[in-house]
Design a protein around this motif. Structure first.
Motif, PDB file in Angstrom:
ATOM      1  N   ASP A 161      -1.045  -2.578  -7.336  1.00 14.18           N
ATOM      2  CA  ASP A 161       0.313  -2.598  -6.781  1.00 14.18           C
ATOM      3  C   ASP A 161       0.323  -2.274  -5.286  1.00 14.18           C
ATOM      4  O   ASP A 161       1.203  -2.723  -4.553  1.00 14.18           O
ATOM      5  N   LYS A 163      -2.131  -3.341  -3.295  1.00 17.26           N
ATOM      6  CA  LYS A 163      -2.538  -4.644  -2.721  1.00 17.26           C
ATOM      7  C   LYS A 163      -1.319  -5.567  -2.684  1.00 17.26           C
ATOM      8  O   LYS A 163      -1.093  -6.281  -1.711  1.00 17.26           O
ATOM      9  N   ALA A 164      -0.531  -5.548  -3.760  1.00 18.96           N
ATOM     10  CA  ALA A 164       0.666  -6.396  -3.809  1.00 18.96           C
ATOM     11  C   ALA A 164       1.642  -5.988  -2.707  1.00 18.96           C
ATOM     12  O   ALA A 164       2.252  -6.843  -2.056  1.00 18.96           O
ATOM     13  N   CYS A 166       0.930  -4.830   0.160  1.00 15.12           N
ATOM     14  CA  CYS A 166       0.415  -5.385   1.423  1.00 15.12           C
ATOM     15  C   CYS A 166       0.645  -6.891   1.492  1.00 15.12           C
ATOM     16  O   CYS A 166       1.010  -7.422   2.544  1.00 15.12           O
ATOM     17  N   GLY A 167       0.446  -7.572   0.383  1.00 16.97           N
ATOM     18  CA  GLY A 167       0.689  -9.016   0.361  1.00 16.97           C
ATOM     19  C   GLY A 167       2.146  -9.315   0.693  1.00 16.97           C
ATOM     20  O   GLY A 167       2.449 -10.175   1.536  1.00 16.97           O
ATOM     21  N   ARG A 168       3.042  -8.575   0.063  1.00 18.62           N
ATOM     22  CA  ARG A 168       4.482  -8.779   0.267  1.00 18.62           C
ATOM     23  C   ARG A 168       4.882  -8.454   1.707  1.00 18.62           C
ATOM     24  O   ARG A 168       5.759  -9.082   2.281  1.00 18.62           O
ATOM     25  N   GLU A 368       3.705 -10.730 -11.602  1.00 15.82           N
ATOM     26  CA  GLU A 368       4.368 -10.507 -10.303  1.00 15.82           C
ATOM     27  C   GLU A 368       3.409  -9.783  -9.337  1.00 15.82           C
ATOM     28  O   GLU A 368       3.208 -10.196  -8.187  1.00 15.82           O
ATOM     29  N   THR A 369       2.799  -8.693  -9.839  1.00 14.86           N
ATOM     30  CA  THR A 369       1.841  -7.953  -9.000  1.00 14.86           C
ATOM     31  C   THR A 369       0.673  -8.865  -8.629  1.00 14.86           C
ATOM     32  O   THR A 369       0.216  -8.879  -7.481  1.00 14.86           O
ATOM     33  N   SER A 371       0.568 -12.082  -8.206  1.00 10.89           N
ATOM     34  CA  SER A 371       0.798 -13.116  -7.197  1.00 10.89           C
ATOM     35  C   SER A 371       0.810 -12.521  -5.785  1.00 10.89           C
ATOM     36  O   SER A 371       0.227 -13.104  -4.864  1.00 10.89           O
ATOM     37  N   TRP A 372       1.417 -11.338  -5.609  1.00  6.28           N
ATOM     38  CA  TRP A 372       1.426 -10.738  -4.269  1.00  6.28           C
ATOM     39  C   TRP A 372       0.055 -10.170  -3.892  1.00  6.28           C
ATOM     40  O   TRP A 372      -0.386 -10.290  -2.738  1.00  6.28           O
ATOM     41  N   LEU A 375      -2.226 -12.883  -2.842  1.00  6.06           N
ATOM     42  CA  LEU A 375      -1.966 -13.323  -1.466  1.00  6.06           C
ATOM     43  C   LEU A 375      -2.747 -12.440  -0.479  1.00  6.06           C
ATOM     44  O   LEU A 375      -3.400 -12.929   0.448  1.00  6.06           O
ATOM     45  N   ALA A 376      -2.695 -11.122  -0.711  1.00  2.33           N
ATOM     46  CA  ALA A 376      -3.402 -10.186   0.184  1.00  2.33           C
ATOM     47  C   ALA A 376      -4.920 -10.374   0.072  1.00  2.33           C
ATOM     48  O   ALA A 376      -5.639 -10.312   1.080  1.00  2.33           O
TER      49      ALA A 376
END
Ligand code: 13P
Ligand code: SF4
Length: 384
Positions: A161, A163-164, A166-168, A368-369, A371-372, A375-376
Motif C-alpha cells: 500500500d 508502493k501504491a 507512491c504510484g498514485r 486496486e492496490t 494497479s497503483w 505503476l510505481a
C-alpha cells in the motif's frame, strides 16, 4: 508461542504485539521437524514433481539450506524482474520476506500464485512506515502547499500500500541498486522528494552520489506532530527522509570500520547502503547485495574484504572465495531474523502442500492496490 510437532515450543516473532501478527503466522497443517534427516530428499522430490509449474526465488540473505533449492537468486531488484519474467510458472515460491513476495504478486499474472513459506518473514524496516502515517505526512505537506512539488519515492522494502501511495502520487519504487537513478528521475518531476522508509539509503544516495548536502536532508518522524520539523525546515528541505532504518545494517558503526582497518592492514571495506551515513562515508565501496557479490567475484586473489551486510551472504561469500580474505564487518551483528524464518521445514511444507494441491501462505495484493503499486514498480523498471 507455537509448537512444531516435536512438541518444542517456538517463539514466533509475528505473534502478540508484533506488527506481523495481523498476517497470521501459524502454519496450517503439520510442519516437518527440523531434525528430519529426509528434508533435503523431500524438497528435491517435491520440486521434481512440480517441475515447470514451480519457480523458486531466493534472496541473497536466505539460509544455505534454502538457497540450494532456489531456481534463481538475487537482490530484491533482480528477483522482482525474475518473477515478472516467468509467466508460465503456476506457483512462485518466494524465499525472502513479505514485501518481496507482495511485489512478485503485483508483477505476475492473475493466474499465478505467490507463496511465502513463513508468513512471519516480514521486514522491520518496511513496518516502520504504515499507510496511515504516510497519508498523515502527505497532509502536512499539502497544508504547506508542498505536496504538489514533492515526489514520493519508496524503497522496495515497503508494503504494497505504500508502493501504491507512491504510484498514485506520481512517484516510483527504487531498490538499493537503482536509488540514484530513481532520485534523478524524481528531481526531474518535482523539486523535493519524500523518501520512504529507509533514511539511510535516501541520505547516502543523495549526499554521496548526487551532490546534495546533509543540510538539504531532514528526517520526518511519524511519531511527532509535523514530523518533528518546523514548517520552514520542510520548505527548505530537498530530501524529506522517513525515520526508518534496517535493524540489521543499522548496527554497524564507524568504530567497526576503524577496528577492522587496524586488525587487517589493507582491507577493503564494502557495505550495503542501508548502513548509517558515517559507516558508508568511511567505507571504500557501497552497493546492493548483487553489487557486493560482483565486486568480490572481480577482486584479485589475496585481497582482503570486510563486508557490512547480512551474515548468511557474507558466510557464503567467504566460502566461495577461499583465495581472498572475506570477513564480517562486525562480530556482534547477526542474521536478519525475519529472513531466517524461511527454513527448510517451512519450504518443504509449502512444496509438499502444493504437490497435494493445497496452496498455503499465498500472498495476495488486492486489485486496486496492485494497479497503483504496479505503476510505481513499472516506473522503476523503466528507469534508464
Ligand atoms: P537488496 O535490495 O540489496 O537485495 O537488499 C534488500 C534488503 O532487504 C537489504 O536489507
Ligand atoms: Fe528488512 Fe533489514 Fe532484514 Fe533487509 S536485512 S529484510 S531491510 S530487516
Amino acid at each position: 508461542m507455537t509448537t512444531l510437532d516435536t512438541g518444542i515450543p517456538l517463539f514466533v516473532l509475528g505473534q502478540g504485539t508484533d506488527p506481523h501478527s495481523e498476517r497470521g503466522v501459524d502454519c496450517p497443517g503439520e510442519l516437518p521437524p527440523a531434525s528430519d534427516p529426509d528434508l533435503v530428499a523431500r524438497a528435491v522430490k517435491a520440486k521434481a514433481t512440480l517441475g515447470d509449474r514451480l519457480f523458486v526465488l531466493g534472496h541473497h540473505y536466505q539460509r544455505d539450506e534454502v538457497i540450494q533449492f532456489a531456481d534463481v537468486t538475487g537482490d530484491s531488484f533482480k528477483l522482482a524482474r525474475d518473477a515478472a519474467a516467468r509467466p508460465e510458472a503456476e506457483y512462485i515460491v518466494f524465499c525472502g520476506v513479505h514485501f518481496m513476495a507482495e511485489s512478485a504478486d503485483i508483477l505476475t499474472g492473475d493466474d499465478q500464485r505467490v507463496i511465502l513459506p513463513d508468513m512471519a518473514a516480514g521486514c522491520s524496516m518496511a513496518d516502520m512506515a504504515t499507510f496511515d502515517q504516510v497519508e498523515e505526512a502527505w497532509d502536512v505537506l499539502t497544508d504547506l502547499g508542498l505536496a504538489d512539488v514533492t515526489v514520493p519515492i519508496t524503497y522496495m522494502n515497503s508494503s504494497a500500500d505504500i508502493k501504491a501511495f507512491c504510484g498514485r502520487g506520481g512517484g516510483a519504487v527504487c531498490t538499493s541498486s537503482n536509488a540514484r537513478r530513481a532520485l534523478t528521475w524524481a528531481f526531474e518531476q518535482g523539486e523535493k522528494v519524500l523518501f520512504l522508509p529507509d533514511q539511510h539509503l535516501g541520505r547516502n544516495t543523495a549526499v554521496l552520489e548526487m551532490g546534495f548536502s546533509l543540510d538539504d536532508c531532514v528526517v520526518y518522524n511519524p511519531h511527532r506532530p509535523n514530523g518533528g520539523l518546523t514548517d520552514q525546515q520542510l520548505r527548505d528541505a530537498k530530501m524529506i527522509l522517513w525515520r526508518g532504518h534496517c535493524s540489521v545494517h543499522g548496527r554497524f558503526t564507524a568504530d567497526c570500520v576503524d577496528e577492522v582497518r587496524a586488525r587487517i592492514p589493507g582491507v577493503n571495506v564494502l557495505v550495503h547502503p542501508e548502513c548509517r551515513h558515517d559507516v558508508v562515508t568511511k567505507a571504500d565501496q557501497v552497493g546492493s547485495t548483487e553489487y557486493i557479490i560482483k565486486t568480490l567475484e572481480a577482486a584479485p586473489a589475496g585481497s582482503a574484504w570486510a563486508v557490512g551486510t547480512e551474515l548468511n551472504l557474507v558466510k557464503r561469500l567467504a566460502a566461495a572465495h577461499p583465495d581472498k580474505t572475506v570477513t564480517f564487518l562486525d562480530r556482534t551483528v547477526c542474521y536478519c531474523s525475519t529472513m531466517n524464518r524461511i527454513d527448510l521445514p517451512h519450504l518443504v511444507w509449502a512444496l509438499e502442500s502444493l504437490v497435494e494441491g493445497q496452496v498455503v501462505n499465498q500472498i495476495t495484493v488486492d486489485p486496486e492496490t496492485t494497479s497503483w503499486a504496479k505503476l510505481a514498480l513499472d516506473r522503476m523498471l523503466a528507469l534508464p
